[in-house]
Design an enzyme around this catalytic site. Sequence first.
Site, PDB file in Angstrom:
ATOM      1  N   ASP A  51     -56.032  36.037  32.946  1.00 19.70           N
ATOM      2  CA  ASP A  51     -55.603  34.605  32.993  1.00 19.70           C
ATOM      3  C   ASP A  51     -55.950  33.808  34.200  1.00 19.70           C
ATOM      4  OD1 ASP A  51     -53.571  36.046  34.052  1.00 19.70           O
ATOM      5  OD2 ASP A  51     -51.978  34.988  33.129  1.00 19.70           O
ATOM      6  N   SER A  52     -56.557  34.853  35.461  1.00 17.49           N
ATOM      7  CA  SER A  52     -56.928  34.228  36.612  1.00 17.49           C
ATOM      8  C   SER A  52     -58.199  33.192  36.157  1.00 17.49           C
ATOM      9  CB  SER A  52     -57.551  35.422  37.396  1.00 17.49           C
ATOM     10  OG  SER A  52     -58.368  36.071  36.795  1.00 17.49           O
ATOM     11  N   ASP A  90     -55.751  39.478  28.985  1.00 14.39           N
ATOM     12  CA  ASP A  90     -54.371  38.913  29.465  1.00 14.39           C
ATOM     13  C   ASP A  90     -53.753  38.031  28.180  1.00 14.39           C
ATOM     14  OD1 ASP A  90     -53.732  39.808  31.749  1.00 14.39           O
ATOM     15  OD2 ASP A  90     -54.597  38.352  32.988  1.00 14.39           O
ATOM     16  N   LYS A 118     -52.618  42.908  28.028  1.00 18.52           N
ATOM     17  CA  LYS A 118     -51.836  43.130  29.208  1.00 18.52           C
ATOM     18  C   LYS A 118     -50.762  41.884  29.246  1.00 18.52           C
ATOM     19  CE  LYS A 118     -53.713  42.217  33.443  1.00 18.52           C
ATOM     20  NZ  LYS A 118     -52.937  41.312  34.138  1.00 18.52           N
ATOM     21  N   GLU A 120     -47.207  40.775  31.555  1.00 18.70           N
ATOM     22  CA  GLU A 120     -46.521  41.027  33.090  1.00 18.70           C
ATOM     23  C   GLU A 120     -45.105  41.144  32.835  1.00 18.70           C
ATOM     24  OE1 GLU A 120     -47.543  37.770  35.659  1.00 18.70           O
ATOM     25  OE2 GLU A 120     -49.755  38.019  35.345  1.00 18.70           O
ATOM     26  N   GLU A 187     -49.671  45.128  41.285  1.00 15.92           N
ATOM     27  CA  GLU A 187     -50.458  44.242  42.280  1.00 15.92           C
ATOM     28  C   GLU A 187     -49.606  43.949  43.525  1.00 15.92           C
ATOM     29  OE1 GLU A 187     -51.784  40.777  40.218  1.00 15.92           O
ATOM     30  OE2 GLU A 187     -52.230  39.862  42.072  1.00 15.92           O
TER      31      GLU A 187
END
Length: 268
Positions: A51-52, A90, A118, A120, A187
């Site tokens: 999602d960057s 993501d 993925k 978070e 990260e």
Amino acid sequence: MNTTPTTKALTIDHLAAMKRDGQKIAMLTCYDATFAHAQDQAGVDVVLVGDSLGMVVQGRQTTVGVTVEEVAYHVACVASGLARAFLLADLPFGSYYEEAAAMESAVSLMQAGAAMVKLEGAGPMIGIVEYLTSRGVPVCGHLGLTPQSVHQLGGFKVQARDDVAATRLVQEAQALQDAGAQLLVVECVPAALGQALATELRIPVIGIGAGVDCDGQVLVMHDMLGLGARAPKFVANFMSGVDSVQAAFAAYVQAVREKRFPAAQHTY
Ligand code: KIV
């Protein structure tokens, strides 16, 4: 198991075997078919539609505005450029906090071509991971600096610097693994914590700003191509000294495999 590059698509079993064999996993973000093909040819093992994309493709300040539909669109683009690499995608902010929503979002990304999704965090996310994995959706966790929580964290900064926070993070990682996660991204944490996670966990641990002892490394593609306006400390510019983007990808893969990246100057 032979883990040398082939044109056969990599599976989660190959990634697990790479960890067991001590072969480092090279992962990069990617958002379109042309770059996906170049990464695949260069030997990148895992391609992440992160999602960057909200920041490097859409020009936003954070990843918070990205939607499932947008990630699915980029997953479909990337999938068409890959022959070998494992495709991870993501789940964006707000798309996986309830079981039904998480399943619907994951199905969209898997049907677009992702092999794994993925998400978070830990805590309430442990139940979501259990829910998804027990229904056939492969999941990767993401701990440490979790960019979707940037407003809560007070900025993009190093996490788990003290022993208490580091111990809690290892426990969260173990809980994700126990819930069925098969991969973990960590990260922006001290290198000693990256090493502890890789040692303690059965599943591969992919670091970004987490030291050379993780089982693999990931960078945002634009950063490692030297395109970021202000690169974080953990980034190296792989375009320097080469004359093509594909050569930069190949240099990254080789540096990760040979444990030359990240070096001390990229490490907390
Ligand atoms: O969205 C992304 O690019 C990521 C990487 C920073 C791991 O999650």
